[in-house]
Design a protein around this motif. Structure first.
Motif, mmCIF file in Angstrom:
data_model
loop_
_atom_site.group_PDB
_atom_site.id
_atom_site.type_symbol
_atom_site.label_atom_id
_atom_site.label_comp_id
_atom_site.label_asym_id
_atom_site.label_seq_id
_atom_site.Cartn_x
_atom_site.Cartn_y
_atom_site.Cartn_z
ATOM 1 N N PRO A 106 53.831 -17.049 58.259
ATOM 2 C CA PRO A 106 55.006 -17.152 57.383
ATOM 3 C C PRO A 106 54.647 -17.634 55.982
ATOM 4 O O PRO A 106 53.709 -18.412 55.815
ATOM 5 C CB PRO A 106 55.897 -18.168 58.106
ATOM 6 C CG PRO A 106 54.985 -18.934 59.005
ATOM 7 C CD PRO A 106 53.896 -17.989 59.392
ATOM 8 N N GLN A 107 55.393 -17.137 55.017
ATOM 9 C CA GLN A 107 55.205 -17.547 53.623
ATOM 10 C C GLN A 107 56.515 -18.102 53.081
ATOM 11 O O GLN A 107 57.589 -17.583 53.372
ATOM 12 C CB GLN A 107 54.736 -16.363 52.771
ATOM 13 C CG GLN A 107 53.335 -15.868 53.134
ATOM 14 C CD GLN A 107 52.866 -14.755 52.216
ATOM 15 O OE1 GLN A 107 53.621 -14.213 51.402
ATOM 16 N NE2 GLN A 107 51.598 -14.409 52.339
ATOM 17 N N VAL A 108 56.391 -19.155 52.296
ATOM 18 C CA VAL A 108 57.557 -19.813 51.699
ATOM 19 C C VAL A 108 57.414 -19.828 50.182
ATOM 20 O O VAL A 108 56.359 -20.208 49.651
ATOM 21 C CB VAL A 108 57.707 -21.253 52.232
ATOM 22 C CG1 VAL A 108 58.757 -22.017 51.421
ATOM 23 C CG2 VAL A 108 58.068 -21.248 53.709
ATOM 24 N N MET A 142 58.820 -25.132 36.757
ATOM 25 C CA MET A 142 57.630 -24.724 36.008
ATOM 26 C C MET A 142 57.042 -23.413 36.517
ATOM 27 O O MET A 142 55.981 -22.998 36.069
ATOM 28 C CB MET A 142 56.574 -25.835 36.059
ATOM 29 C CG MET A 142 57.014 -27.114 35.373
ATOM 30 S SD MET A 142 55.700 -28.355 35.216
ATOM 31 C CE MET A 142 54.700 -27.645 33.911
ATOM 32 N N GLY A 143 57.761 -22.749 37.450
ATOM 33 C CA GLY A 143 57.287 -21.467 37.965
ATOM 34 C C GLY A 143 57.273 -21.439 39.483
ATOM 35 O O GLY A 143 57.602 -22.417 40.147
ATOM 36 N N GLU A 144 56.883 -20.286 40.025
ATOM 37 C CA GLU A 144 56.922 -20.085 41.478
ATOM 38 C C GLU A 144 55.576 -20.401 42.136
ATOM 39 O O GLU A 144 54.515 -20.028 41.650
ATOM 40 C CB GLU A 144 57.307 -18.641 41.807
ATOM 41 C CG GLU A 144 57.435 -18.378 43.311
ATOM 42 C CD GLU A 144 57.673 -16.913 43.645
ATOM 43 O OE1 GLU A 144 58.238 -16.628 44.714
ATOM 44 O OE2 GLU A 144 57.260 -16.044 42.835
ATOM 45 N N ILE A 145 55.661 -21.063 43.283
ATOM 46 C CA ILE A 145 54.504 -21.328 44.128
ATOM 47 C C ILE A 145 54.816 -20.726 45.495
ATOM 48 O O ILE A 145 55.874 -20.994 46.063
ATOM 49 C CB ILE A 145 54.241 -22.836 44.297
ATOM 50 C CG1 ILE A 145 53.979 -23.499 42.943
ATOM 51 C CG2 ILE A 145 53.079 -23.092 45.253
ATOM 52 C CD1 ILE A 145 53.979 -25.025 43.001
ATOM 53 N N VAL A 146 53.909 -19.900 46.020
ATOM 54 C CA VAL A 146 54.097 -19.338 47.357
ATOM 55 C C VAL A 146 53.076 -19.962 48.304
ATOM 56 O O VAL A 146 51.872 -19.937 48.041
ATOM 57 C CB VAL A 146 53.961 -17.804 47.362
ATOM 58 C CG1 VAL A 146 54.085 -17.268 48.802
ATOM 59 C CG2 VAL A 146 55.023 -17.165 46.472
ATOM 60 N N LEU A 147 53.589 -20.534 49.383
ATOM 61 C CA LEU A 147 52.750 -21.155 50.403
ATOM 62 C C LEU A 147 52.660 -20.246 51.617
ATOM 63 O O LEU A 147 53.676 -19.708 52.077
ATOM 64 C CB LEU A 147 53.350 -22.494 50.841
ATOM 65 C CG LEU A 147 53.651 -23.525 49.753
ATOM 66 C CD1 LEU A 147 54.370 -24.732 50.367
ATOM 67 C CD2 LEU A 147 52.362 -23.974 49.070
ATOM 68 N N GLU A 148 51.453 -20.058 52.137
ATOM 69 C CA GLU A 148 51.280 -19.357 53.409
ATOM 70 C C GLU A 148 50.967 -20.410 54.466
ATOM 71 O O GLU A 148 49.998 -21.161 54.338
ATOM 72 C CB GLU A 148 50.157 -18.327 53.331
ATOM 73 C CG GLU A 148 50.003 -17.527 54.627
ATOM 74 C CD GLU A 148 49.041 -16.364 54.451
ATOM 75 O OE1 GLU A 148 49.505 -15.265 54.096
ATOM 76 O OE2 GLU A 148 47.826 -16.574 54.638
#
Length: 204
Positions: free
Chosen positions: A37-39, A45-51
């Motif tokens: 899953p990714q969040v 300050m911008g987008e961060i995507v966590l896997e």
């Protein structure tokens, strides 16, 4: 005397069909299992995507996703930022008000994952099994946080940044000060505007 006969063509066809169906199901299961899953964390300050890594840290991932799906993180801030160490979030809003959390979870730091740069880990108190909603992103390699350090129980890594490393780097460089009894607080709040589980548009 019984003679072992070769199976008929119809039986062979059924056997092949069953094998193919079983193989397809196995392949599908493997693909589903591999799709971690990714969040998406949309910050000021911008987008961060966590896997996330449910195989290595199932308790921590399940806990984090519960907070994400409930909308808990919306409006919370990165309240502790230390360049050369980590950036921490998920505990309070811009007025430094805490939020009601779920029960603490069991520490999973002995899972083989290391607190390397751009990994995400659960924040906790001195009790190893005290993590709730707060998490941090390592901005350098922090092997000192790994199991069996920290009195035999490290900090649980449960995922990594797969998009927005540049945003992490911007956050770690903000001006901080001691505010309301807290150290290393960004002078200009860095807010998590939304935290959502990605569906079809995952980062590859």
């Amino acid at each position: 005397m019984h003679v072992l006969k070769s199976p008929g063509a119809r039986f062979t066809a059924r056997l092949v069909a069953r094998f193919a169906a079983g193989l397809a199901a196995l392949t599908l299961s493997a693909a589903a299992f591999a799709a971690d899953p990714q969040v998406s964390l949309k910050t000021s300050m911008g987008e961060i995507v966590l896997e996330l890594n449910p195989e290595k840290a199932p308790i921590s991932v399940n806990n984090f996703l519960k907070y994400v799906k409930s909308g808990f993180y919306k409006g919370t801030i990165f309240h502790r930022v230390i360049d050369g160490f980590m950036i921490q979030a998920g505990g309070m809003d811009a007025q430094f008000h805490g939020r009601k959390t779920n029960k603490p979870i069991k520490n999973e730091s002995n899972n083989g994952l290391s607190n390397e740069k751009y990994t995400v880990a659960m924040a906790r108190e001195s009790n190893p099994d005290s993590a709730t909603s707060q998490f941090f992103i390592n901005v350098v390699d922090n092997p000192g946080l790994d199991y069996p350090n920290m009195q035999g129980s490290g900090y649980t890594v449960f995922g990594k940044v797969v998009k927005g490393q540049d945003v992490v780097d911007k956050i770690k460089a903000v001006v901080v000060d001691d505010i309301r009894g807290l150290e290393n607080v960004p002078v200009t709040p860095v807010t998590i505007q939304s935290a959502t589980l990605l569906k079809g548009d995952k980062v590859k």
